[in-house]
Motif scaffolding. Structure first.
Motif, PDB file in Angstrom:
ATOM      1  N   GLU A  38      29.023  33.551  17.874  1.00  0.00           N
ATOM      2  CA  GLU A  38      30.522  33.558  17.679  1.00  0.00           C
ATOM      3  C   GLU A  38      30.951  32.470  17.148  1.00  0.00           C
ATOM      4  O   GLU A  38      31.566  31.447  17.761  1.00  0.00           O
ATOM      5  CB  GLU A  38      31.144  33.486  19.303  1.00  0.00           C
ATOM      6  CG  GLU A  38      30.637  34.949  19.957  1.00  0.00           C
ATOM      7  CD  GLU A  38      31.193  35.061  21.198  1.00  0.00           C
ATOM      8  OE1 GLU A  38      32.085  34.096  21.649  1.00  0.00           O
ATOM      9  OE2 GLU A  38      31.128  36.276  21.883  1.00  0.00           O
ATOM     10  N   HIS A  39      30.589  31.980  15.950  1.00  0.00           N
ATOM     11  CA  HIS A  39      30.670  30.899  15.079  1.00  0.00           C
ATOM     12  C   HIS A  39      30.949  31.227  13.694  1.00  0.00           C
ATOM     13  O   HIS A  39      29.919  31.640  13.208  1.00  0.00           O
ATOM     14  CB  HIS A  39      29.662  29.864  15.490  1.00  0.00           C
ATOM     15  CG  HIS A  39      30.238  28.405  14.901  1.00  0.00           C
ATOM     16  ND1 HIS A  39      30.051  28.108  13.612  1.00  0.00           N
ATOM     17  CD2 HIS A  39      30.615  27.554  15.574  1.00  0.00           C
ATOM     18  CE1 HIS A  39      30.299  26.673  13.556  1.00  0.00           C
ATOM     19  NE2 HIS A  39      30.728  26.439  14.664  1.00  0.00           N
ATOM     20  N   PRO A  40      31.924  30.734  12.951  1.00  0.00           N
ATOM     21  CA  PRO A  40      31.979  30.984  11.342  1.00  0.00           C
ATOM     22  C   PRO A  40      30.951  30.407  10.803  1.00  0.00           C
ATOM     23  O   PRO A  40      30.563  29.163  10.960  1.00  0.00           O
ATOM     24  CB  PRO A  40      33.403  30.497  11.065  1.00  0.00           C
ATOM     25  CG  PRO A  40      33.607  29.348  11.945  1.00  0.00           C
ATOM     26  CD  PRO A  40      32.973  29.922  13.308  1.00  0.00           C
ATOM     27  N   VAL A  41      30.182  30.938   9.856  1.00  0.00           N
ATOM     28  CA  VAL A  41      29.015  30.714   9.072  1.00  0.00           C
ATOM     29  C   VAL A  41      29.327  31.026   7.470  1.00  0.00           C
ATOM     30  O   VAL A  41      29.532  32.161   7.328  1.00  0.00           O
ATOM     31  CB  VAL A  41      27.761  31.147   9.499  1.00  0.00           C
ATOM     32  CG1 VAL A  41      26.657  30.715   8.784  1.00  0.00           C
ATOM     33  CG2 VAL A  41      27.447  30.418  10.923  1.00  0.00           C
ATOM     34  N   ASN A  42      29.099  30.035   6.729  1.00  0.00           N
ATOM     35  CA  ASN A  42      28.981  30.410   5.460  1.00  0.00           C
ATOM     36  C   ASN A  42      27.692  30.435   4.780  1.00  0.00           C
ATOM     37  O   ASN A  42      27.029  29.413   4.559  1.00  0.00           O
ATOM     38  CB  ASN A  42      30.035  29.460   4.445  1.00  0.00           C
ATOM     39  CG  ASN A  42      29.886  29.971   3.002  1.00  0.00           C
ATOM     40  OD1 ASN A  42      30.046  30.904   2.574  1.00  0.00           O
ATOM     41  ND2 ASN A  42      30.146  28.897   2.098  1.00  0.00           N
TER      42      ASN A  42
ATOM     43  N   ALA B  69      20.852  37.339  13.311  1.00  0.00           N
ATOM     44  CA  ALA B  69      21.259  36.250  14.204  1.00  0.00           C
ATOM     45  C   ALA B  69      22.799  35.900  14.246  1.00  0.00           C
ATOM     46  O   ALA B  69      23.167  35.533  15.039  1.00  0.00           O
ATOM     47  CB  ALA B  69      20.320  35.084  13.847  1.00  0.00           C
ATOM     48  N   LEU B  70      23.095  35.899  12.724  1.00  0.00           N
ATOM     49  CA  LEU B  70      24.564  35.393  12.728  1.00  0.00           C
ATOM     50  C   LEU B  70      25.519  36.461  13.192  1.00  0.00           C
ATOM     51  O   LEU B  70      26.658  36.087  13.597  1.00  0.00           O
ATOM     52  CB  LEU B  70      24.941  35.483  11.074  1.00  0.00           C
ATOM     53  CG  LEU B  70      23.996  34.195  10.375  1.00  0.00           C
ATOM     54  CD1 LEU B  70      24.335  34.093   8.822  1.00  0.00           C
ATOM     55  CD2 LEU B  70      24.275  32.868  10.937  1.00  0.00           C
ATOM     56  N   ASN B  71      25.234  37.767  13.309  1.00  0.00           N
ATOM     57  CA  ASN B  71      26.057  38.882  13.744  1.00  0.00           C
ATOM     58  C   ASN B  71      26.136  38.564  15.387  1.00  0.00           C
ATOM     59  O   ASN B  71      27.057  39.198  15.909  1.00  0.00           O
ATOM     60  CB  ASN B  71      25.448  39.909  13.455  1.00  0.00           C
ATOM     61  CG  ASN B  71      25.612  40.328  12.092  1.00  0.00           C
ATOM     62  OD1 ASN B  71      26.653  40.063  11.508  1.00  0.00           O
ATOM     63  ND2 ASN B  71      24.634  41.400  11.518  1.00  0.00           N
TER      64      ASN B  71
ATOM     65  N   PHE C 266      16.065  32.123  15.453  1.00  0.00           N
ATOM     66  CA  PHE C 266      17.407  31.746  14.671  1.00  0.00           C
ATOM     67  C   PHE C 266      18.781  31.376  15.699  1.00  0.00           C
ATOM     68  O   PHE C 266      19.393  30.545  15.428  1.00  0.00           O
ATOM     69  CB  PHE C 266      17.727  32.781  13.664  1.00  0.00           C
ATOM     70  CG  PHE C 266      16.716  32.850  12.435  1.00  0.00           C
ATOM     71  CD1 PHE C 266      16.985  31.692  11.719  1.00  0.00           C
ATOM     72  CD2 PHE C 266      15.970  33.797  12.097  1.00  0.00           C
ATOM     73  CE1 PHE C 266      16.157  31.379  10.533  1.00  0.00           C
ATOM     74  CE2 PHE C 266      15.259  33.680  10.829  1.00  0.00           C
ATOM     75  CZ  PHE C 266      15.395  32.722  10.002  1.00  0.00           C
ATOM     76  N   VAL C 267      18.859  32.351  16.598  1.00  0.00           N
ATOM     77  CA  VAL C 267      20.021  32.311  17.345  1.00  0.00           C
ATOM     78  C   VAL C 267      20.082  31.323  18.169  1.00  0.00           C
ATOM     79  O   VAL C 267      20.793  30.334  18.400  1.00  0.00           O
ATOM     80  CB  VAL C 267      20.173  33.631  18.415  1.00  0.00           C
ATOM     81  CG1 VAL C 267      21.066  33.306  19.481  1.00  0.00           C
ATOM     82  CG2 VAL C 267      20.312  34.685  17.640  1.00  0.00           C
ATOM     83  N   GLN C 268      18.962  31.035  18.899  1.00  0.00           N
ATOM     84  CA  GLN C 268      18.732  29.789  19.755  1.00  0.00           C
ATOM     85  C   GLN C 268      18.931  28.428  18.979  1.00  0.00           C
ATOM     86  O   GLN C 268      19.502  27.439  19.395  1.00  0.00           O
ATOM     87  CB  GLN C 268      17.355  29.696  20.543  1.00  0.00           C
ATOM     88  CG  GLN C 268      17.217  30.735  21.618  1.00  0.00           C
ATOM     89  CD  GLN C 268      15.736  31.077  21.999  1.00  0.00           C
ATOM     90  OE1 GLN C 268      14.904  30.575  21.806  1.00  0.00           O
ATOM     91  NE2 GLN C 268      15.554  32.194  22.707  1.00  0.00           N
ATOM     92  N   THR C 269      18.171  28.262  17.850  1.00  0.00           N
ATOM     93  CA  THR C 269      18.216  26.932  16.940  1.00  0.00           C
ATOM     94  C   THR C 269      19.523  26.838  16.439  1.00  0.00           C
ATOM     95  O   THR C 269      20.080  25.713  16.620  1.00  0.00           O
ATOM     96  CB  THR C 269      17.388  27.176  15.862  1.00  0.00           C
ATOM     97  OG1 THR C 269      15.844  27.378  16.415  1.00  0.00           O
ATOM     98  CG2 THR C 269      17.441  25.771  15.285  1.00  0.00           C
ATOM     99  N   LEU C 270      20.170  27.968  16.008  1.00  0.00           N
ATOM    100  CA  LEU C 270      21.508  27.509  15.424  1.00  0.00           C
ATOM    101  C   LEU C 270      22.344  27.150  16.470  1.00  0.00           C
ATOM    102  O   LEU C 270      23.588  26.662  16.350  1.00  0.00           O
ATOM    103  CB  LEU C 270      22.076  28.951  14.639  1.00  0.00           C
ATOM    104  CG  LEU C 270      21.337  29.275  13.598  1.00  0.00           C
ATOM    105  CD1 LEU C 270      21.754  30.805  13.066  1.00  0.00           C
ATOM    106  CD2 LEU C 270      21.747  28.583  12.423  1.00  0.00           C
TER     107      LEU C 270
END
Length: 214
Positions: free
Chosen positions: A14-18, A9-11, A183-187
């Motif tokens: 288009e937003h930085p996530v740690n 999902a993080l891939n 995950f994508v939608q919620t994030l």
């Protein structure tokens, strides 16, 4: 599986996530060397038959394969994971926590290694580039124990009782191995809401096996 789906999902975002891994023991009372297998453990814990436990695990193996993961419950070695958690915290101090976590998970679920055994942990540590002598010294003592217990206390403070559990910005919770799309939608919703609202006005995003809502 939840970890892999979150990574996928993080891939797509288009937003930085740690991402920071935290320590959590499902059962701190488990011995280092146990005389039972995962099917017997599940049978005892959930009141199911051995056949039902095996069927449950087979379904998990099938789902894992869909995520390009290789779970092998027939030969999985149950153990106390406190020292493995200590090793991940040691690796964190050397910038290798993500690599160490991934290596331990593969050793446990795929390679049927005894991750409570210090010799095994030393082998895994050197695989990711940690100094063998330093790791041996750490494992021989109580180093990193306070850090592990601090994570566990924080989980308790948040009311976390199961994994996978994803805490985002200390305000939102996603529980369970959600589908990548969920995950994508919620994030994305969290990112938009954080940008538009003050923290004091936010309601948490809580997910279960049925999905997530803000």
């Amino acid at each position: 599986m939840g970890k892999r789906r979150l990574e996928d999902a993080l891939n797509q975002l288009e937003h930085p996530v740690n991402v920071v891994y935290r320590c959590f023991e499902l059962d701190p009372t488990v011995e280092r060397d146990v005389g039972y297998n995962i099917y017997e453990k599940l049978s005892q814990k959930y009141g199911m038959s051995i056949d039902e436990a095996k069927a449950t695990c087979k379904n998990m193996e099938k789902t894992a394969r869909e995520e390009d993961l290789d779970f092998r419950f027939d030969t999985l070695v149950l153990t106390n994971t406190f020292d493995a958690h200590r090793l991940t915290m040691f690796a964190k101090n050397h910038g290798l926590m993500k690599e160490m976590t991934e290596r331990i998970l593969r050793a446990f679920y795929t390679e049927s290694k005894h991750i409570g055994d210090h010799a095994t942990l030393l082998e895994l540590a050197t695989d990711v580039g940690l100094n063998r002598d330093q790791v041996a010294e750490m494992l021989a003592g109580n180093a990193m124990s306070d850090q592990v217990r601090a994570d566990q206390q924080e989980a308790q403070n948040y009311g976390i009782r199961s994994i996978p559990f994803f805490l985002i910005n200390k305000k939102y919770a996603i529980t369970g191995a959600q589908q990548t799309e969920t995950f994508v939608q919620t994030l994305q919703q969290i990112i938009e809401k954080d940008n538009l609202s003050s923290a004091s006005n936010l309601n948490g995003a809580v997910c279960d096996e049925n999905g997530c809502e803000l």
